[in-house]
Scaffold this motif. Sequence first.
Motif, short mmCIF file in Angstrom:
data_model
loop_
_atom_site.label_atom_id
_atom_site.label_comp_id
_atom_site.label_asym_id
_atom_site.label_seq_id
_atom_site.Cartn_x
_atom_site.Cartn_y
_atom_site.Cartn_z
N LYS A 104 70.01 -4.70 86.04
CA LYS A 104 69.53 -3.35 85.67
C LYS A 104 68.39 -3.45 84.65
O LYS A 104 67.40 -2.72 84.72
CB LYS A 104 70.71 -2.55 85.08
N LEU A 105 68.56 -4.37 83.68
CA LEU A 105 67.52 -4.57 82.65
C LEU A 105 66.21 -5.05 83.27
O LEU A 105 65.13 -4.57 82.92
CB LEU A 105 67.99 -5.62 81.65
N ILE A 106 66.31 -6.02 84.19
CA ILE A 106 65.10 -6.53 84.85
C ILE A 106 64.46 -5.39 85.65
O ILE A 106 63.26 -5.18 85.58
CB ILE A 106 65.43 -7.74 85.74
N GLY A 107 65.30 -4.66 86.39
CA GLY A 107 64.90 -3.35 86.88
C GLY A 107 64.15 -3.29 88.19
O GLY A 107 64.19 -4.19 89.03
N ARG A 108 63.43 -2.16 88.34
CA ARG A 108 62.70 -1.83 89.58
C ARG A 108 61.23 -1.57 89.26
O ARG A 108 60.89 -1.15 88.16
CB ARG A 108 63.28 -0.53 90.17
N THR A 109 60.39 -1.72 90.26
CA THR A 109 58.96 -1.43 90.06
C THR A 109 58.74 0.05 89.79
O THR A 109 57.78 0.44 89.14
CB THR A 109 58.15 -1.86 91.30
N SER A 110 59.64 0.89 90.31
CA SER A 110 59.47 2.34 90.16
C SER A 110 59.90 2.84 88.77
O SER A 110 59.59 3.97 88.40
CB SER A 110 60.30 3.07 91.23
N ASP A 111 60.62 2.00 88.03
CA ASP A 111 61.13 2.42 86.71
C ASP A 111 60.24 1.84 85.62
O ASP A 111 60.29 0.65 85.31
CB ASP A 111 62.58 1.93 86.55
N GLU A 112 59.42 2.70 85.01
CA GLU A 112 58.45 2.22 84.02
C GLU A 112 59.10 1.73 82.73
O GLU A 112 58.47 1.09 81.90
CB GLU A 112 57.44 3.33 83.70
N LYS A 113 60.40 2.06 82.54
CA LYS A 113 61.09 1.62 81.32
C LYS A 113 61.71 0.23 81.50
O LYS A 113 62.09 -0.42 80.54
CB LYS A 113 62.19 2.62 80.93
N SER A 114 61.87 -0.22 82.76
CA SER A 114 62.48 -1.53 83.02
C SER A 114 61.43 -2.62 82.82
O SER A 114 60.23 -2.35 82.72
CB SER A 114 63.01 -1.59 84.45
N PHE A 115 61.89 -3.88 82.76
CA PHE A 115 60.96 -4.99 82.57
C PHE A 115 59.96 -5.07 83.73
O PHE A 115 58.75 -5.21 83.51
CB PHE A 115 61.72 -6.32 82.44
N ILE A 116 60.47 -4.99 84.96
CA ILE A 116 59.57 -5.08 86.11
C ILE A 116 58.56 -3.93 86.09
O ILE A 116 57.37 -4.13 86.34
CB ILE A 116 60.37 -5.09 87.44
N GLY A 117 59.04 -2.73 85.74
CA GLY A 117 58.16 -1.56 85.66
C GLY A 117 57.05 -1.76 84.64
O GLY A 117 55.86 -1.48 84.91
N LYS A 118 57.41 -2.31 83.45
CA LYS A 118 56.40 -2.55 82.41
C LYS A 118 55.45 -3.69 82.80
O LYS A 118 54.25 -3.65 82.51
CB LYS A 118 57.10 -2.90 81.09
N LEU A 119 56.01 -4.71 83.47
CA LEU A 119 55.17 -5.86 83.87
C LEU A 119 54.20 -5.49 85.00
O LEU A 119 53.11 -6.05 85.08
CB LEU A 119 56.06 -7.04 84.28
N ILE A 120 54.59 -4.55 85.87
CA ILE A 120 53.67 -4.06 86.93
C ILE A 120 52.42 -3.47 86.28
O ILE A 120 51.29 -3.75 86.67
CB ILE A 120 54.37 -2.99 87.81
N ILE A 121 52.66 -2.65 85.23
CA ILE A 121 51.52 -2.02 84.50
C ILE A 121 50.68 -3.12 83.83
O ILE A 121 49.45 -3.11 83.88
CB ILE A 121 52.04 -1.00 83.46
N LEU A 122 51.37 -4.10 83.23
CA LEU A 122 50.67 -5.19 82.54
C LEU A 122 49.84 -6.03 83.51
O LEU A 122 48.73 -6.45 83.19
CB LEU A 122 51.71 -6.07 81.81
N SER A 123 50.39 -6.27 84.70
CA SER A 123 49.71 -7.13 85.69
C SER A 123 48.37 -6.54 86.14
O SER A 123 47.49 -7.27 86.61
CB SER A 123 50.61 -7.36 86.91
#
Length: 936
Positions: A490-509
Amino acid sequence: MTHKDTYAVVDIETTGGNVASGDRMIQFGCVLIEDDQIVHRFSTDINPLTNIPKQIEHLTGLSNKSVALAPYLEDVAATIYNLLDGCIIIAHNIQFDYTFLSGELQRCGMPALKNKGIDTVELAQILLPTESSYRLNDLVNKFNIEHTNPHQADSDAAVTAELFLILKQKLKNLPLVTVEKMVEISEYLTMETSYFFKVCLAEMKKELDPLSDSLMIKNGIAIKVKPPVFEQDNYREEFHYPLSVKNKEQLFQTKLTTRMQQIKMMDAVYHYFTSNQTNHFAIEAATGVGKTLGYLLPLAYIASVDEPVIISTYTTLLQKQLLEKDIVQLNTILPFTVQAAILKSKSHYLHLTKFQTVLNDPIEQKVEAIYKMKLLTWLTETETGDLDELNLTNYTHLFWNKIRHRGWLIKPEEDLWHEEDFYLYAQQKVEHARIIITNHSFLCHDLNRKERELPKIGKLIVDEAQHLPDVAMEASSEVFGYYRMQQLVKLIGRTSDEKSFIGKLIILSQQLSKMESSYLENMEMNLFSLEDELSDFIHQLLVYCTTATSNKQRQQEQIDVQFNRETNWNLELKKISKKVLTLMSEISYLGFELVHQGLDERHQLTLKERYLLEDFFDVMTTFDEQKDLFHAVFQQNEVNEVTWFSYKEKSPKNSFMIKRSKVDSTRFLKEKLVETTSSILYTGATLEINGSFDYFQTQLGEEELKELIIESPYDYKNQARLWVPKELKPIKGLSKKDYVHMIVEQVENIIENSNENTMILFNSFEMLQEVYFALQQKPSASGRELLAQGFSGSRERMLKRFFRAKGGILLGADSFWEGVDLPGKSLSILVITRLPFESPDRPFVKAKHRYLEQKHLNPFTIDSLPKATLRLKQGLGRLIRSETDKGIMLVLDNRLIHTSYGKQIIRSLPSGLPIEEVATKMIGEKLQLFLRTEEK
């Protein structure tokens, strides 16, 4: 906002906690403060026209009889309301007093209170960050405020007023920049507590004081300036160890009493470390010998900065005691100063840069505001940044994870607070210390690390050495939790969730050329698959557990099932486990690659973005550890390992855990410590059994230890008694209910016949809990300080309260069997609820015993009996702590008297200790007589 505010410090006593349920106020106390001066006091008893419960009578001293002639609340409600009109109300835990008082006034026809309210509990938590207790009595004792009648409203209100004025002064002594930051955060506090911070800030701005030389301000945060770490001279050329008793007495003067047993230990330690002996050395120093100074004093003449001595002790609490009490005492005796330093893992320290980042994050819960303000105060006081100084009962809140030190992925020099970093400062102190203090857990983990944090060990002292084998086993223990894995996913998360790690890393990428967004998409797909496969796998494991579980186990809340991969493993589960492992490995690979891609372009990142990568790395590290354990359990097989599944009947899937541990730590200790360290001194109060160190030696992987037993200076014949009640039924034949009833009956008999502090020791928390709940219902226990592990705060807090209690009752298990120093009247009676054998039903114990049987050894004589014997010796060691102590140990298990192994245990107890069976009805009279009798 003006200094002309009038503060009304209020305290009330009541028949219970809820006005709506018919509880009533029985006493009201109020102190008015203007211009930081107490200007008026008012108090009154109140006739509640309802029964005052016995426990309230014991607590407050107020009875139906004492308030019979007092006014009814209807008679004084208007007086109270008018007294408070226009005032700011202050109380210790204001929400209770304010709500209850307002409800009672409304019941009498008065309007609801609309006054501002300030809570002194929150003020104390923020402004006294290192206190272990925020109970009014404990804070009052800290500041030596005279408290004539605790739990009487007038007295409680008066001392709360004095406490409030002390706290106000403490706040105004803080740097302006600290208080300004506190004001920003304080809006989240209870009621109008924030108003108090604004008032103080306004007063401070009128008369600005210069910043103290002991403080510095950086990036808007005030912190204490750390003293420089100096090199030490080599004192051994100038000063020599005092070999004769006369020389020692000249050194000790009036600062240390000459004890022949302690001198014997000092000389033995000095000769061991200065001779070229190849064998390691074990000294059992009984309680009262003064073992710590017994090894510290000779060390002072042996250790140098080039060749420091490392001391490993059992807990971080004992580490702290060594540094802050024992080394301080040592330095008052010596003609030179010995510099010592503590080495703990990074996670014990505050990371200043992370705290600075978190300080500016939005606050989601009130507790975060309190934590932030608490740390702002603490930073003006602490030199170490060691979070243990805060004395919190637990550090599980997410906030602590965000601000604790975890090292660096970047170069430490790139850290904004590099020069002030607490962990680096601790390492500097270690580099310049002659004595380095660590704990067994850190030592065992360090022995396993590729890059060690401890310097090369030449000379080592293992204090409380009886624990080292168990701690080494714990260091090898691992847990895979299904719920924990769900949380990580859940913490690693989904691309659609901007609060999750994956969500934040998508923006960073999107702003980094090297960070592959396809990796993030692949990771998300694998996480989806993992959730399904893992859920299916755990479901099937639960089916396996159900078939392997006995009826007896099903009746327990916690179910443990041992797992044997060779005999119980089916093909379907094997297949799914491989799928799960493949998915975990893929997620792990992608996660670490993303971190490295981000760090390659770290100079384009803001500080917050760097910490996002560091936090993501930490989550992936935990994920990877879970993956490795999963692989070890289902793809490997070790003879010396035990695996079991554990879950709770109420929520089997979410509580499902896979636990794995080494059965025997002997080989690990032998290879990593015993064979690689030239000089080791093991010491403790309970190392030998019947004069033999064989059990201790075997546990460590040692072969030919040099041995010394230093007897206790205490006169057990006249100072102590061990009694077993005559009428006890065999424990094994008692149901759980009957067993609890028996313990409660014996404890009641003691507390009805004495007002002595009594400690009750248990083997299991479940039994402790049952007895605690039963005692709470007993009239004989009401009005007593009743403390129980798991219910009454941290161990340190409980012991502090127990030490101050008169007629206190403390229920403890586990760590309370030892390391508890309660001299004199603070502990007179010790109750052992049963002989301290480990439960044979625990999977770990079962596995160890099976392992011993395979080696053609008897588990009972080789393992169970020695452990129980040492445990009972440790328990007895709690009772007599000085030459003038007197105490009684009551053992509620007649196996001690009536079995051959019980008699074997008795032979290991101090010689001269009188042991007898006593009729329960005679215990009260006999204990009164014994404890009252003056020593001859």
